[in-house]
Scaffold this motif. Structure first.
Motif, PDB file in Angstrom:
ATOM      1  N   ALA A  76      10.393   6.056   2.642  1.00 25.37           N
ATOM      2  CA  ALA A  76      11.027   5.382   3.436  1.00 25.37           C
ATOM      3  C   ALA A  76      10.821   5.289   4.876  1.00 25.37           C
ATOM      4  O   ALA A  76      10.499   4.413   5.593  1.00 25.37           O
ATOM      5  CB  ALA A  76      12.459   5.765   3.136  1.00 25.37           C
ATOM      6  N   LYS A  77      10.473   6.596   5.235  1.00 27.49           N
ATOM      7  CA  LYS A  77      10.007   6.533   6.615  1.00 27.49           C
ATOM      8  C   LYS A  77       8.727   5.843   7.178  1.00 27.49           C
ATOM      9  O   LYS A  77       8.656   5.137   8.191  1.00 27.49           O
ATOM     10  CB  LYS A  77       9.775   8.181   6.852  1.00 27.49           C
ATOM     11  N   ASP A 106      19.289   3.723   3.861  1.00 27.95           N
ATOM     12  CA  ASP A 106      19.272   2.459   3.381  1.00 27.95           C
ATOM     13  C   ASP A 106      18.057   2.423   2.397  1.00 27.95           C
ATOM     14  O   ASP A 106      18.251   1.968   1.134  1.00 27.95           O
ATOM     15  CB  ASP A 106      19.392   1.065   4.119  1.00 27.95           C
ATOM     16  N   LEU A 107      16.908   2.354   2.970  1.00 28.57           N
ATOM     17  CA  LEU A 107      15.651   2.403   2.094  1.00 28.57           C
ATOM     18  C   LEU A 107      15.545   3.464   1.129  1.00 28.57           C
ATOM     19  O   LEU A 107      15.183   2.850  -0.001  1.00 28.57           O
ATOM     20  CB  LEU A 107      14.406   2.427   3.271  1.00 28.57           C
ATOM     21  N   ARG A 108      16.259   4.657   1.241  1.00 20.48           N
ATOM     22  CA  ARG A 108      16.043   5.355   0.369  1.00 20.48           C
ATOM     23  C   ARG A 108      16.959   5.350  -1.010  1.00 20.48           C
ATOM     24  O   ARG A 108      16.508   5.832  -1.969  1.00 20.48           O
ATOM     25  CB  ARG A 108      16.791   6.905   0.925  1.00 20.48           C
ATOM     26  N   THR A 109      18.048   4.447  -0.675  1.00 16.63           N
ATOM     27  CA  THR A 109      18.922   4.158  -1.772  1.00 16.63           C
ATOM     28  C   THR A 109      18.020   3.198  -2.856  1.00 16.63           C
ATOM     29  O   THR A 109      18.433   3.262  -4.129  1.00 16.63           O
ATOM     30  CB  THR A 109      20.149   3.241  -1.485  1.00 16.63           C
ATOM     31  N   GLY A 114       0.821  -1.467   0.026  1.00 11.36           N
ATOM     32  CA  GLY A 114       0.109  -0.166  -0.038  1.00 11.36           C
ATOM     33  C   GLY A 114       0.895   1.283  -0.095  1.00 11.36           C
ATOM     34  O   GLY A 114       0.526   2.206  -0.631  1.00 11.36           O
ATOM     35  N   ILE A 115       1.955   1.260   0.694  1.00  9.62           N
ATOM     36  CA  ILE A 115       2.660   2.518   0.829  1.00  9.62           C
ATOM     37  C   ILE A 115       3.349   2.661  -0.618  1.00  9.62           C
ATOM     38  O   ILE A 115       3.529   3.612  -0.849  1.00  9.62           O
ATOM     39  CB  ILE A 115       3.591   2.242   1.986  1.00  9.62           C
ATOM     40  N   VAL A 116       3.835   1.365  -1.240  1.00 12.84           N
ATOM     41  CA  VAL A 116       4.548   1.825  -2.386  1.00 12.84           C
ATOM     42  C   VAL A 116       3.623   2.198  -3.620  1.00 12.84           C
ATOM     43  O   VAL A 116       3.938   2.476  -4.659  1.00 12.84           O
ATOM     44  CB  VAL A 116       5.473   0.577  -3.110  1.00 12.84           C
TER      45      VAL A 116
END
Length: 326
Positions: free
Chosen positions: A200-201, A190-193, A141-143
């Motif tokens: 990411a948050k 890391d997630l942001r990469t 859902g977030i993506v």
DNA sequence: CATCAGGGCCCTG
DNA sequence: CAGGGCCCTGAT
């Protein structure tokens, strides 16, 4: 390149869903964007499944007919599985795919409806449902938020291939979702990469919620819709759009239709009012239009929606292509 | 090349 | 309760 984990067939089960049951439109929803974790061909669905922190491969095969359905479920795993484990898995599969849903009343009520009638003829026996757990669906859902399909797929694959597990079973290589808590040592940077951006948050906070045991999918299932909605909206990164998806796909409310996003608005406007996308029908009017389907509002939307996407597989629909931007 | 809207959500004023 | 900002990407 990540190491592949080879699985062996551990268990074969057969399940009889309620009648009628249509295998293909139940196990393959052309609008569901997740990729890399499943594969479909007519009569067969391969699906990875993280059950109680074990990565499994599952192969569903149709062994019956719509009128007299029978589904074979093959469970692949690295090691032997306890009977109790397999039983709980099968029970969960039946829940997630709505194997025991009784559709007769829905069909009876609307067989004469000019829109649903013809769709019932094509998709009689189709179940709503989704293979993901609540945790998994929240990540999905977030993506989905504020992104086109292609971008959502890209983000999902990046996450899956970084934190998931590559499985090999029945000559298929598919990625299995990671377990809740897996991201505890992963930083937001890391997630942001992985180019998930500001999401990411939300992703990291979601993993925190689950690893701290702040949310229990099975307890939530037993609550009523209002309570579920309140709990879900408390989660950082979850708003009305995501909740609407969750209430149908994860919690199986067939009657809840309160949200129409701009691109969906354009599609419904064209489908029901033959309006051009530049001049869509107001959301309030669309919601009113679906009131006629009463306690099956969202189920009706699902049938109409899936029918459209199946059509798209076989024929080119220019106006639709323009709106979905895959 | 630059600019902008997008299958939302959070946060601020 | 309205609206700006957020990340990235593809369209213009």
């Amino acid at each position: 390149m990540k190491k592949t984990i080879k699985l062996k067939l551990q268990k074969t089960a057969q399940v009889k869903p309620t009648k009628p049951f249509a295998f293909d439109p139940t196990f393959h929803k052309p609008d569901h964007f997740t990729s890399g974790d499943n594969y479909w061909e007519p009569g067969i669905r391969w699906q990875t499944w993280n059950w109680r922190k074990k990565c499994l491969g599952i192969k569903f095969s149709s062994k019956g007919t719509i009128a007299n359905p029978l589904i074979e479920i093959k469970v692949y795993a690295k090691e032997k599985l306890l009977a109790e484990f397999v039983d709980s898995l099968i029970e969960e599969i039946q829940y997630r795919y709505n194997f025991n849903l009784d559709l007769e009343d829905f069909y009876k009520s609307f067989s004469k409806d000019s829109v649903l009638g013809p769709i019932f003829k094509k998709w009689r026996g189709m179940r709503p449902g989704h293979p993901s757990s609540l945790y998994e669906y929240l990540i999905i859902g977030i993506v989905l938020q504020n992104a086109s399909v292609r971008r959502s797929v890209q983000m999902f694959k990046a996450l899956l291939e970084n934190y998931g597990t590559l499985l090999e079973f029945d000559d298929k290589k598919l990625w299995c979702f990671w377990s809740p808590g897996r991201l505890q040592n992963v930083s937001i940077d890391d997630l942001r990469t992985l180019k998930v951006g500001y999401r990411a948050k939300s992703i990291r906070k979601m993993d925190d919620n689950f690893s701290q045991g702040l949310i229990d999918e099975y307890k939530l299932r037993k609550q009523d819709r209002e309570a579920q909605m309140t709990e879900l909206l408390k989660l950082y990164g979850v708003g009305p759009a995501t909740v609407w998806y969750l209430l149908f796909d994860v919690f199986h409310h067939l009657d809840f239709f309160n949200h129409v996003s701009p691109w969906e608005q354009k599609i419904y406007s064209k489908l029901f009012f033959n309006r051009n996308p530049e001049n869509p029908v107001p959301v309030s009017q669309l919601l009113k239009h679906f009131e006629r389907y009463g306690k099956y509002k969202q189920l009706a939307v699902h049938y109409i929606w899936e029918d459209l996407w199946w059509k798209r597989k076989h024929e080119h629909i220019p106006w639709l292509e323009k709106e979905i931007r895959i």
